[in-house]
Design a protein around this motif. Structure first.
Motif, mmCIF file in Angstrom:
data_model
loop_
_atom_site.group_PDB
_atom_site.id
_atom_site.type_symbol
_atom_site.label_atom_id
_atom_site.label_comp_id
_atom_site.label_asym_id
_atom_site.label_seq_id
_atom_site.Cartn_x
_atom_site.Cartn_y
_atom_site.Cartn_z
ATOM 1 N N LEU A 32 35.351 34.011 34.221
ATOM 2 C CA LEU A 32 36.583 33.239 34.123
ATOM 3 C C LEU A 32 37.699 33.883 34.936
ATOM 4 O O LEU A 32 38.467 33.188 35.625
ATOM 5 C CB LEU A 32 37.007 33.104 32.658
ATOM 6 C CG LEU A 32 36.122 32.218 31.777
ATOM 7 C CD1 LEU A 32 36.608 32.269 30.326
ATOM 8 C CD2 LEU A 32 36.117 30.782 32.283
ATOM 9 N N ALA A 33 37.802 35.216 34.858
ATOM 10 C CA ALA A 33 38.837 35.908 35.624
ATOM 11 C C ALA A 33 38.640 35.689 37.117
ATOM 12 O O ALA A 33 39.599 35.498 37.872
ATOM 13 C CB ALA A 33 38.817 37.399 35.291
ATOM 14 N N SER A 34 37.378 35.711 37.551
ATOM 15 C CA SER A 34 37.073 35.509 38.971
ATOM 16 C C SER A 34 37.390 34.079 39.402
ATOM 17 O O SER A 34 37.985 33.860 40.464
ATOM 18 C CB SER A 34 35.600 35.829 39.227
ATOM 19 O OG SER A 34 35.265 35.561 40.571
ATOM 20 N N ARG A 35 36.975 33.113 38.585
ATOM 21 C CA ARG A 35 37.211 31.721 38.932
ATOM 22 C C ARG A 35 38.699 31.387 38.989
ATOM 23 O O ARG A 35 39.143 30.616 39.844
ATOM 24 C CB ARG A 35 36.526 30.804 37.914
ATOM 25 C CG ARG A 35 35.015 30.740 38.017
ATOM 26 C CD ARG A 35 34.566 30.132 39.355
ATOM 27 N NE ARG A 35 33.157 29.831 39.379
ATOM 28 C CZ ARG A 35 32.632 28.634 39.144
ATOM 29 N NH1 ARG A 35 33.429 27.622 38.855
ATOM 30 N NH2 ARG A 35 31.340 28.452 39.185
ATOM 31 N N LEU A 36 39.474 31.963 38.076
ATOM 32 C CA LEU A 36 40.901 31.675 38.013
ATOM 33 C C LEU A 36 41.733 32.597 38.896
ATOM 34 O O LEU A 36 42.939 32.388 39.053
ATOM 35 C CB LEU A 36 41.394 31.776 36.568
ATOM 36 C CG LEU A 36 40.756 30.806 35.564
ATOM 37 C CD1 LEU A 36 41.229 31.113 34.155
ATOM 38 C CD2 LEU A 36 41.089 29.373 35.937
ATOM 39 N N ASP A 37 41.078 33.633 39.440
ATOM 40 C CA ASP A 37 41.746 34.603 40.311
ATOM 41 C C ASP A 37 42.919 35.276 39.589
ATOM 42 O O ASP A 37 44.025 35.397 40.119
ATOM 43 C CB ASP A 37 42.232 33.926 41.600
ATOM 44 C CG ASP A 37 42.634 34.940 42.663
ATOM 45 O OD1 ASP A 37 42.127 36.076 42.607
ATOM 46 O OD2 ASP A 37 43.449 34.590 43.543
ATOM 47 N N VAL A 38 42.644 35.713 38.333
ATOM 48 C CA VAL A 38 43.649 36.419 37.547
ATOM 49 C C VAL A 38 42.965 37.592 36.847
ATOM 50 O O VAL A 38 41.747 37.763 36.924
ATOM 51 C CB VAL A 38 44.312 35.496 36.492
ATOM 52 C CG1 VAL A 38 45.094 34.387 37.166
ATOM 53 C CG2 VAL A 38 43.259 34.919 35.546
#
Length: 332
Positions: free
Chosen positions: A27-33
């Motif tokens: 999720l962090a990778s997909r949202l770039d956060v």
């Protein structure tokens, strides 16, 4: 910051709709956060009522609650209308968003409740490209929703025509007119303005009305059979109709001229915020504004037709100065 959070929340919902279980890192990778930001966004979803469960262990992460479908998006009628308008007009204001906006509209219609889906579908818009666009006057959401609903449901519309300043004429005033009954067929967005194309039942004539100039009465519920717009092309009909209720936009300089061209030709190419008057089959009058008198003269020159009856004198002087400059071009 609030806009970024809202955007990520929608992205999270989209990810959970595609796959119910995600690791925190994914999720962090997909949202770039950061992972910490993901945790905060998940908590935001939970506060909104979305059943997102935490999965423990090395392969843990987050999962949409088993047996729980995604709840409907929490839009009220005004928000749904705003989304519908924004998505349907996005392609005319931001280059390359046409296909993405259409897909986004289809996606949202799948997840909002039926009543709000109907609200979003009430607007059947035609958007026309115009290279002289500028912001148009605001329209009350209630009026836009009423007109859009009448178009979609094919119900006769009853309205009063408003003055250019948005007021309703007093019954004793010279410009007072009784309410009009219209078969509303199309909503058109052109040059920053909203137009309603309909068939007037009082005089059996097709007309184009500015939506911001309408005071809509209570819905009639009276259905009508669809008719074909003259010529079969709604875009062409709107752009060649010189009497659309337009008024000259606020500019530093406003001038007028008689042009040796028919009104339907001038109306097709006149900048938004100008006024075209029919004089006879071969002549029309164009009233237009610009930031300078030379600008007004230059726009008039683009029609490449004979001009007369120019007003005011400042416009005449600007035309003469431009002519002198052009005559001197080959002498340099």
């Amino acid at each position: 910051m609030v806009a970024d959070t809202s955007r990520r929340t929608l992205q999270l919902l989209s990810l959970f709709a595609a796959r119910r279980r995600w690791s925190l890192g994914e999720l962090a990778s997909r949202l770039d956060v950061s992972e910490r930001t993901v945790r905060r966004d998940v908590e935001t979803l939970r506060r909104l009522g979305y059943p997102v469960a935490t999965v423990r262990g090395p392969a843990g992460g987050y999962q949409l609650g088993t047996g729980h479908p995604l709840p409907p998006l929490l839009f009220d009628d005004e928000q749904a209308l705003a989304v519908a308008v924004a998505l349907q007009t996005a392609s005319t204001s931001v280059l390359g968003l046409g296909e993405d906006a259409a897909r986004a509209a289809d996606t949202l219609k799948q997840v909002v409740p039926p009543a709000l889906r109907s609200t979003m579908e009430k607007l059947r818009l035609t958007t026309l490209r115009n290279y002289w666009e500028f912001p148009g006057p605001p329209i009350a959401p209630g009026a836009l929703k009423a007109v859009g609903s009448a178009v979609r449901q094919q119900h006769v519309l009853v309205f009063d025509a408003l003055r250019a300043d948005g007021t309703r004429p007093d019954p004793r005033a010279a410009d007072f007119a009784p309410p009009r009954r219209l078969e509303p067929h199309h909503l058109v967005v052109w040059a920053g303005r909203w137009y309603l194309v309909g068939y007037d039942l009082a005089d059996d004539t097709w007309r184009v009305h500015r939506v911001d100039r309408l005071h809509v009465h209570t819905a009639t519920g009276t259905r009508f059979a669809p008719r074909e717009v003259p010529g079969g092309d709604v875009a062409h009909f709107v752009m060649t109709t010189h009497d659309r209720g337009d008024t000259v936009a606020a500019w530093e300089c406003v001038g007028t001229a008689r042009i040796k061209l028919p009104a339907e030709t001038v109306a097709r190419w006149a900048p938004g915020g100008s006024v075209v008057e029919h004089l006879d089959d071969h002549h029309s009058r164009l009233t237009i504004g610009a930031w300078s008198w030379a600008g007004v003269a230059g726009i008039l020159a683009t029609f490449d037709a004979d001009l007369s009856e120019l007003e005011p004198p400042e416009l005449v002087d600007a035309g003469r100065r431009l002519a002198q400059r052009w005559r001197g071009v080959n002498d340099r």
